[in-house]
Structures are given as C-alpha cells and as structure tokens.
Design an enzyme around this catalytic site. Structure first.
Site, PDB file in Angstrom:
ATOM      1  N   LYS A  11       0.398  -1.402   0.049  1.00 48.17           N
ATOM      2  CA  LYS A  11       0.463  -0.093  -0.375  1.00 48.17           C
ATOM      3  C   LYS A  11       0.730   0.754  -0.274  1.00 48.17           C
ATOM      4  O   LYS A  11       1.903   1.452   0.379  1.00 48.17           O
ATOM      5  CB  LYS A  11      -1.278   0.064   1.309  1.00 48.17           C
ATOM      6  CG  LYS A  11      -0.528  -0.046   3.233  1.00 48.17           C
ATOM      7  CD  LYS A  11       0.229   1.681   3.033  1.00 48.17           C
ATOM      8  CE  LYS A  11       0.885   0.810   4.388  1.00 48.17           C
ATOM      9  NZ  LYS A  11       2.106   2.553   4.666  1.00 48.17           N
ATOM     10  N   ASP A 157      -1.852  -2.812   9.369  1.00 49.08           N
ATOM     11  CA  ASP A 157      -2.033  -2.093   7.626  1.00 49.08           C
ATOM     12  C   ASP A 157      -2.699  -3.571   7.837  1.00 49.08           C
ATOM     13  O   ASP A 157      -2.951  -3.687   6.007  1.00 49.08           O
ATOM     14  CB  ASP A 157      -0.644  -1.805   7.983  1.00 49.08           C
ATOM     15  CG  ASP A 157      -0.392  -0.826   7.347  1.00 49.08           C
ATOM     16  OD1 ASP A 157      -1.301  -0.049   7.419  1.00 49.08           O
ATOM     17  OD2 ASP A 157       0.914  -0.546   7.475  1.00 49.08           O
TER      18      ASP A 157
HETATM   19  O1  C5P Z   1       0.826  -3.078  14.204  1.00 50.39           O
HETATM   20  P1  C5P Z   1       2.485  -2.638  13.354  1.00 50.39           P
HETATM   21  O2  C5P Z   1       3.076  -3.861  13.990  1.00 50.39           O
HETATM   22  O3  C5P Z   1       2.199  -2.529  12.421  1.00 50.39           O
HETATM   23  O4  C5P Z   1       3.322  -1.714  14.298  1.00 50.39           O
HETATM   24  C1  C5P Z   1       4.301  -1.222  14.230  1.00 50.39           C
HETATM   25  C2  C5P Z   1       4.392  -0.213  14.834  1.00 50.39           C
HETATM   26  O5  C5P Z   1       4.197   1.443  14.539  1.00 50.39           O
HETATM   27  C3  C5P Z   1       4.224  -0.377  16.493  1.00 50.39           C
HETATM   28  O6  C5P Z   1       4.878  -0.816  17.439  1.00 50.39           O
HETATM   29  C4  C5P Z   1       4.001   1.587  17.229  1.00 50.39           C
HETATM   30  O7  C5P Z   1       5.827   1.406  17.237  1.00 50.39           O
HETATM   31  C5  C5P Z   1       4.625   2.133  15.739  1.00 50.39           C
HETATM   32  N1  C5P Z   1       2.713   2.345  15.661  1.00 50.39           N
HETATM   33  C6  C5P Z   1       1.919   3.749  16.212  1.00 50.39           C
HETATM   34  N2  C5P Z   1       0.925   3.364  15.017  1.00 50.39           N
HETATM   35  C7  C5P Z   1      -0.077   3.041  14.687  1.00 50.39           C
HETATM   36  C8  C5P Z   1       0.519   1.434  13.592  1.00 50.39           C
HETATM   37  C9  C5P Z   1       1.895   1.928  14.035  1.00 50.39           C
HETATM   38  O8  C5P Z   1       2.887   3.970  16.815  1.00 50.39           O
HETATM   39  N3  C5P Z   1      -1.707   3.714  14.426  1.00 50.39           N
END
Ligand code: C5P
Length: 328
Positions: A11, A157
C-alpha cells in the site's frame, strides 16, 4: 499434501494524518490507503511434522533473488514474522476443523516483492496472504470480516492489505472501510538501500509534535479528510514525512530528482524509506523510475499502479516467481 497459494498487495497512504501517542503506545490515524500492484505471494503446504515452517525468498524487481535480503530475513526470529503469527492465529481453528494438532503442520514459502521495512506494509501483506491461503487450505470458511478481525491483532495494516482497493483507515489504521472512488494512479517507487523501522519514525514524530495543540490538530483531521476526499485526494498528505525525512535526509533528494524527471508529486510511503512518486501515466513513471536508479541511495525502482485488488487466492505463482522457485 494440500496446498494453497494467495497474494496480497502493498500500500501507499494517499493521506496519512497522525495523532499523539496513546497509552497503549500506538498513535490514532486517519488515513487513505491505496493498494498497489506490487504483491507478496505465500505458498502454504501441509506437512507431516507439526508446527510452522517458514522460508522467505526476497525477489528483486528484475525478477531474480535478492540473496542478501533473503539471508537477512532468515535471521528474523519466526515469532516476529507476521506470516508465522498469522498461521499461529489460525492453527487452533484448524485443529477444531478436524486438522488434529499434529496434522496441522504447515510450511509457508513467502515470496517478497515489496521492500523489507520499506513503509509499504510488506509484512502485513505477508500476514494477509497467509490468512487467505490457510483459510482455504484448512477449509475454515472464514469471511473477509473474520480475517480482518484476526489480522488487526497481528498488525495495523493487515486489514487494509486484506481488503485492498481504496480504503479509509482509522483507530490504529486497522479499522478499515472501503472507499468508492474512481481513480487510477501510476507510481514510480524508489526503494532505499536501508530499511527504516516504523517505531523509530513514530518516536521521532513524537519529538516533533510534543506541543499541547497536537491533539486538537489531529481532531481536525476528520474534517480535513472530508475535504481531501471531496477534492479526490488531489495532493498527498503524510504527517510522518517530516520525521522520516529528518531521519533520512537523502530521501528529499530522491523526491526532488523525481519532480525534475516529470513526477507530479512525491511523498515517503507510510513511515518510509520508500519514496512514492505520482506520475501522469505509465510512460512517465518508467522515465522517472529509470532516472532514480542513478541515485546512490536508491537500491531499486519499480513502476506500480493502483488501486489494486486485496488479498486473494491464486491458481499458481506468477511466471517470474515460478522461475525463481524452480531455479532455487
Ligand atoms: O501494528 P504494527 O506492528 O504494524 O506497528 C508497528 C509499530 O509502529 C508499533 O509498534 C508502533 O510503534 C508503531 N505504530 C504506532 N501507531 C500506529 C501504528 C503503528 O505507533 N497506529
């Protein structure tokens, strides 16, 4: 042996507005996702040995294996791999569906065409494709809504990669609603020679946005989003760009070079470091991509279009991945 193959798109965020960090460590988002034509492929097979086996093959845009990145992926502990975690999340259901705990052994081969730690949701696309493949292979009968619920727990995502097309993401970006809009975009993507960890970019964002008006500014984002949508997302918006560009100043040069070569605008994709350059048509995107390959910090380029379909079952691997698979 049973087998299922599925793919899922990467994306680009056409609009990404970010609020202040919440108690759970995440940031509230209002974002417009566009799924693009570069896809991850996951081949799932049953195996006699219990447990989950996983192997990554990182592919380069020329259709070969990126051996260095593939070796790096082998060092990643399996529990950190979103495809592995997706399989773990569905395994209890498989056991309940008559695949006894021992016969629910699975081996996953993940063909990565999206950049690793590139801001294009490559890891989330791996999870999305794995959920779709295993839902089929284990005959679980889960709906896309069910898969999105499981996926949201794996990574913010994942639901956007499952649904594909154009969508609006809120909450952590994991609450996703399809967006009905007619549009077709061409992009030249510049992949960086180094990844940029998403948590580092969010942490830098916190430093840049520590003022008391951060919350109020974000609350206005909903109204801004309506305006963005009314204007058919005429201009790219990315609240994470200042942080990503502060951490990686070389990315600005990539964007500037893209404008000189004919791109209409550019941004970092998500948290970067991939630079996404919007172009008027495919020919322009190819010219821009070719020009960007000359820059020292650009590892590779790719031309992609969007919106692209979400995660889906495939009857086989595409020809270039079959060649890779046969020549391994
Ligand atoms: O959810 P995911 O593991 O993809 O997110 C990776 C990191 O990105 C999280 O640990 C966080 O530090 C950051 N993040 C965030 N806010 C979001 C999505 C991701 O702070 N909405």
């Amino acid at each position: 042996m049973r087998e299922a193959i599925a793919s899922a798109p990467g994306k680009i965020n056409l609009s990404l507005r970010v609020g202040p960090r919440q108690a759970d460590g995440y940031h509230p988002l209002v974002t417009v996702f566009e799924a693009v034509s570069l896809r991850e492929y996951v081949q799932a097979r049953t195996r006699r040995a219990p447990g989950i086996g996983i192997r990554d093959i990182v592919c380069n845009p020329e259709g070969g294996i990126d051996r260095q990145q593939s070796a790096l992926m082998r060092e990643l502990p399996p529990q950190k791999h979103l495809a592995y975690r997706a399989a773990e999340a569905l395994r209890p259901l498989a056991a309940a569906h008559g695949w006894g705990a021992t016969s629910a052994g699975v081996s996953l081969t993940v063909y990565k065409t999206l950049p690793v730690a590139g801001g294009m949701a490559g890891g989330s696309a791996d999870a999305a494709a794995t959920l779709v493949a295993l839902n089929e292979m284990w005959s679980l009968g889960l709906t896309i809504d069910n898969l999105c619920q499981v996926g949201a727990r794996l990574g913010a995502d994942v639901p956007a990669c499952l649904r594909g097309g154009l969508s609006v993401g809120t909450n952590r970006g994991d609450k996703v609603e399809p967006l009905q809009r007619q549009r077709h975009d061409w992009w030249a993507l510049a992949f960086s020679d180094q990844g940029l960890p998403t948590p580092d970019v969010f942490a830098y964002f916190d430093g840049l946005n520590s003022g008391s008006d951060a919350e109020a500014r974000f609350l206005e984002s909903g109204a801004d989003l309506e305006a963005d949508l009314d204007a058919d997302i005429a201009g790219l918006v990315n609240d994470l760009a200042p942080a990503a560009l502060a951490l990686r100043p070389d990315l600005s040069q990539v964007g500037e070079a893209a404008l000189e070569a004919g791109a209409t605008e550019w941004t970092v994709s998500g948290s970067g470091p991939t630079v996404a350059c919007r172009c008027v048509d495919e020919a322009s995107a190819r010219r821009v991509g070719k020009k960007l390959t000359e820059l020292p910090s650009v590892r590779d380029t790719a031309v992609v279009s969007g919106p692209a379909p979400g995660a889906q079952l495939e009857s086989g691997l595409p020809v270039q991945l079959m060649r890779i698979s046969a020549g391994r």
